[in-house]
Write a protein that holds these residues in place. Structure first.
Motif, PDB file in Angstrom:
ATOM      1  N   THR A   1      -9.839  55.077  11.997  1.00  0.00           N
ATOM      2  CA  THR A   1      -9.860  55.371  10.560  1.00  0.00           C
ATOM      3  C   THR A   1      -8.636  56.194  10.182  1.00  0.00           C
ATOM      4  OG1 THR A   1     -12.268  55.281  10.512  1.00  0.00           O
ATOM      5  CG2 THR A   1     -11.187  56.465   8.712  1.00  0.00           C
ATOM      6  N   LEU A   2      -8.317  57.182  10.982  1.00  0.00           N
ATOM      7  CA  LEU A   2      -7.114  57.978  10.743  1.00  0.00           C
ATOM      8  C   LEU A   2      -5.861  57.105  10.794  1.00  0.00           C
ATOM      9  CD1 LEU A   2      -5.805  60.796  10.384  1.00  0.00           C
ATOM     10  CD2 LEU A   2      -5.737  60.945  12.876  1.00  0.00           C
ATOM     11  N   CYS A   3      -5.837  56.171  11.719  1.00  0.00           N
ATOM     12  CA  CYS A   3      -4.663  55.302  11.874  1.00  0.00           C
ATOM     13  C   CYS A   3      -4.409  54.413  10.659  1.00  0.00           C
ATOM     14  CB  CYS A   3      -4.824  54.409  13.113  1.00  0.00           C
ATOM     15  SG  CYS A   3      -4.612  55.282  14.674  1.00  0.00           S
ATOM     16  N   VAL A   4      -5.468  53.975   9.979  1.00  0.00           N
ATOM     17  CA  VAL A   4      -5.258  53.058   8.855  1.00  0.00           C
ATOM     18  C   VAL A   4      -5.038  53.766   7.522  1.00  0.00           C
ATOM     19  CG1 VAL A   4      -6.431  51.114   9.946  1.00  0.00           C
ATOM     20  CG2 VAL A   4      -7.728  52.659   8.452  1.00  0.00           C
ATOM     21  N   LEU A   5      -5.132  55.087   7.488  1.00  0.00           N
ATOM     22  CA  LEU A   5      -4.863  55.800   6.242  1.00  0.00           C
ATOM     23  C   LEU A   5      -3.451  55.540   5.707  1.00  0.00           C
ATOM     24  CD1 LEU A   5      -6.740  59.183   6.765  1.00  0.00           C
ATOM     25  CD2 LEU A   5      -7.431  57.198   5.401  1.00  0.00           C
ATOM     26  N   PRO A   6      -2.415  55.490   6.557  1.00  0.00           N
ATOM     27  CA  PRO A   6      -1.093  55.160   6.018  1.00  0.00           C
ATOM     28  C   PRO A   6      -1.033  53.759   5.394  1.00  0.00           C
ATOM     29  CG  PRO A   6      -0.858  56.173   8.169  1.00  0.00           C
ATOM     30  CD  PRO A   6      -2.320  55.910   7.959  1.00  0.00           C
TER      31      PRO A   6
END
Length: 151
Positions: free
Chosen positions: A123-128
């Motif tokens: 989830t953190l990875c797809v924030l950008p």
């Protein structure tokens, strides 16, 4: 020079792409792609570290950890093409950066697919990518890439 009523002259499109607002959007997009690439590479290294310490890492986690950094290459190429004036790349980047994060998070929420820490990391990875999706909907880029009129 002959232009159709539905087409903008190339000089106008180039001027819109060179506007400070459009350039700021392209800079934001390039930064978000770099952050995405860094985060997904870190996620891959985390999976390697977890596996090397003897903890369970399932094939889904390996596959996702290997594939997601390659998406950064795709996003980078699309961002470069968009900055170069490609309407097709702009449309693809807009679509991918909306659908892709939803798909990643949606699959991670299926019980038993992956541990909570991996789902949180993904989830953190797809924030950008979500940041890119918002940037692609900026007024400056919508103006530079108007929707083609249907015939």
């Amino acid at each position: 020079m002959e232009t159709h009523a539905n087409e903008k002259p190339a000089a106008t499109t180039a001027a819109l792409l060179d506007s400070p607002a459009a350039q700021a959007a392209f800079t934001t997009t390039r930064t978000a792609v770099k952050v995405y690439g860094t985060l997904t590479t870190a996620a891959f290294l985390a999976v390697v570290a977890v596996a090397s310490t003897g903890h369970m890492v399932n094939p889904f986690m390996w596959t996702r950890a290997v594939l997601l950094p390659f998406i950064a290459v795709l996003l980078h190429r699309l961002a470069l093409s968009t900055a170069g004036g490609s309407r097709r790349a702009y449309d693809r980047l807009r679509t991918i950066t909306v659908v892709f994060p939803v798909a990643v998070i949606g699959v991670d929420l299926i019980p038993g697919v992956c541990p909570w820490w991996y789902a949180a990391m993904q989830t953190l990875c797809v924030l950008p990518a979500l940041r890119i999706a918002l940037t692609m909907r900026d007024a400056a880029l919508r103006t530079a890439f108007p929707k083609p009129k249907s015939r």
